[in-house]
Design an enzyme around this catalytic site. Structure first.
Site, PDB file in Angstrom:
ATOM      1  N   CYS A 272      56.506 -93.803  80.752  1.00 11.86           N
ATOM      2  CA  CYS A 272      56.730 -92.255  80.968  1.00 11.86           C
ATOM      3  C   CYS A 272      58.279 -92.743  80.704  1.00 11.86           C
ATOM      4  CB  CYS A 272      56.718 -91.933  82.500  1.00 11.86           C
ATOM      5  SG  CYS A 272      56.908 -92.511  83.797  1.00 11.86           S
ATOM      6  N   HIS A 406      57.656 -92.038  88.737  1.00 13.92           N
ATOM      7  CA  HIS A 406      57.298 -91.570  87.730  1.00 13.92           C
ATOM      8  C   HIS A 406      58.357 -90.191  86.991  1.00 13.92           C
ATOM      9  CE1 HIS A 406      54.649 -89.912  84.753  1.00 13.92           C
ATOM     10  NE2 HIS A 406      54.214 -87.997  86.003  1.00 13.92           N
ATOM     11  N   ASP A 427      54.681 -83.941  81.107  1.00 16.24           N
ATOM     12  CA  ASP A 427      53.809 -84.749  81.537  1.00 16.24           C
ATOM     13  C   ASP A 427      53.387 -85.583  80.590  1.00 16.24           C
ATOM     14  OD1 ASP A 427      53.359 -86.499  83.317  1.00 16.24           O
ATOM     15  OD2 ASP A 427      52.314 -85.250  84.686  1.00 16.24           O
TER      16      ASP A 427
END
Length: 493
Positions: A272, A406, A427
């Site tokens: 991520c 995250h 995201d």
């Protein structure tokens, strides 16, 4: 000073003690030293003391200390009884004028009762051995000592269990962040394993496997992302939506146009941070204030970004972070965070700052200070304008937002009629299929709702934001490298 074992009387000389015992306890009828009983024999006195005057409870500081001041100098009742039994046995030997065995033969048929527990013994020898067992038991650890030992053992076991649990948690964190060498060999190996698994399950033919693998190898060799997870025009689609929809929003701020990069089979579960940096680069390419310092207009692949971070470490940036990763990211599935994003930007001569919202500032673990800070970030360039439109398209790059496990990219902010602020987040975990619903008239409202995050949706303990603030000169970059030896974030509050 000598003390009589029977009555506790003290005398100076041994001869005086013998005379005292003879006159007071042998020739004369005896009297109990602990009560008014008198006129009994030596043996009877021992039995009486054991029965009528059991040993008082021991004190922790001394087993022989008297319980009251009036008992000072008196022997323990059990000791007195045991000594009386032993002396009776010896006295019998002396009377018989023989050895123990001879005395036992003479005493056959008699019963000998223990003055401590009233156990019946067959002869004097058995009685003596039995009484000695009581002395051995007295030498055993006390209950308090036993309990203390049990507590020490329980504490040792608890500490050992806690240590094992801490080691397991540390190993799990190492595995998650990839610093233990796990992760399947990084992006390339994870992608190959995913393709092999798809072939095994019949989802991919061998020919397709080789074509996909060849495309991956070409992308890795060029250092450029293959674009298979990229969705372009996301902010433009949001502009179209807010021009006609969102009646509850009194004002909306949007960043410069940004592409969305989803996680792929090669980096799912750990990539991520790299994907958010790709989003940030896609926005910087469209911003004049930053485009001139970027070496190329193409977005690097994840392995190339890992190599760029390693090169930045070699320049001297963030030596503590480099040590944490053992100077190596390529070929690993290591997570990166706000500090690695800062390192990448500084190496590209882009000024950045890390803002640390280290604790909740609102009820229920919320972070209203974070939302207010993002609002000030977006409205800062617009303060000179008195009359602002409902939809404000800025030239600001998106913000990198990190929390435990995250990260996401902030591309906009809504202010609703009741004053509530709402972040618009891209995201990497969102699939290209879901993102592309922004261009669907029927699904755009649901797609925008997925991007919205209210204060009640962001309740992690800590958040970090990386914000860009212009270019760095060569001298300023060297200063930033020097300052990164002890890298600190700006803490709010």
């Amino acid at each position: 000073m000598l003390v009589c074992d029977i009555c506790g009387e003290e005398v100076l000389l041994e001869d005086d003690m013998k005379t005292h015992v003879l006159l007071s306890h042998v020739e004369d009828r005896l009297q109990c030293p602990l009560c008014s009983l008198s006129g009994v024999s030596y043996d009877q006195l021992g039995f009486h003391i054991a029965a009528a005057h059991p040993e008082p409870p021991r004190r922790a500081e001394s087993s022989s200390r008297p319980d009251t001041a009036g008992d000072a100098g008196r022997p323990s009742a059990v000791q007195a009884a045991s000594r009386a039994a032993e002396k009776a046995w010896r006295r019998g030997d002396e009377t018989c004028g023989g050895t123990r065995s001879e005395h036992s033969s003479a005493d056959r048929g008699r019963e000998f009762e223990c003055p401590v527990c009233w156990t019946v013994c067959r002869d004097g020898c058995s009685l003596q051995e039995h009484v000695e067992l009581h002395f051995q038991n007295e030498a055993a650890p006390s209950c308090a000592e036993s309990c203390s030992s049990d507590r020490r053992l329980a504490l040792q076991l608890q500490r050992r269990e806690e240590s094992q649990q801490e080691q397991q948690e540390f190993t799990e964190l190492q595995r998650q962040f990839g610093v233990d060498g796990s992760g399947g060999g990084g992006y390339r190996r994870q992608m190959e394993r995913t393709l092999e698994s798809a072939v095994d399950r019949g989802l991919l033919s061998p020919a397709e496997f080789h074509c996909r693998r060849a495309d991956m190898m070409e992308s890795l060799s060029s250092g450029v992302d293959d674009g298979t997870t990229r969705s372009q025009g996301v902010v433009g689609a949001l502009q179209d939506y807010y021009r006609t929809e969102g009646p509850d929003c009194v004002r909306v701020w949007l960043s410069v146009d940004t592409d969305h990069y989803s996680s792929s089979a090669g980096d799912r579960g750990w990539g991520c941070g790299y994907r958010n940096f790709q989003m940030l680069l896609s926005a910087l390419h469209r911003t004049e204030a930053y485009a001139s310092v970027l070496p190329e207009k193409l977005v690097p692949s994840i392995p190339r970004l890992q190599r760029m971070i390693e090169e930045a470490w070699k320049e001297g940036l963030d030596p503590q972070g480099a040590s944490h990763f053992d100077q190596r990211l390529q070929g690993t599935a290591s997570w990166i965070g706000a500090t690695e994003i800062y390192v990448l930007l500084t190496s590209l001569r882009i000024s950045a700052r890390i803002i640390d919202f280290h604790q909740p500032t609102g009820p229920g673990g919320t972070h209203p200070a974070l939302f207010e800070w993002v609002k000030q970030y977006f409205i800062q360039p617009c303060r000179s304008s008195r009359l602002q439109p409902r939809l404000i398209q800025t030239s600001l790059p998106p913000l990198y937002l990190q929390h435990q496990g995250h990260s996401r990219s902030v591309v906009g902010l809504e202010q609703r009629r009741d004053g509530t602020l709402c972040l618009l987040l891209l995201d990497p975990g969102c699939s290209p299929l879901d993102i592309r619903k922004l261009w669907s008239r029927d699904a755009v409202s649901a797609a925008v709702r997925r991007l919205r995050k209210y204060p009640t949706n962001l309740k992690h303990k800590q958040y970090q934001v990386v914000a860009l603030q212009g270019q760095l000169t060569t001298e300023e970059k060297q200063i930033s490298i020097s300052n990164s030896r002890t890298l600190h974030a700006e803490r709010i509050p």
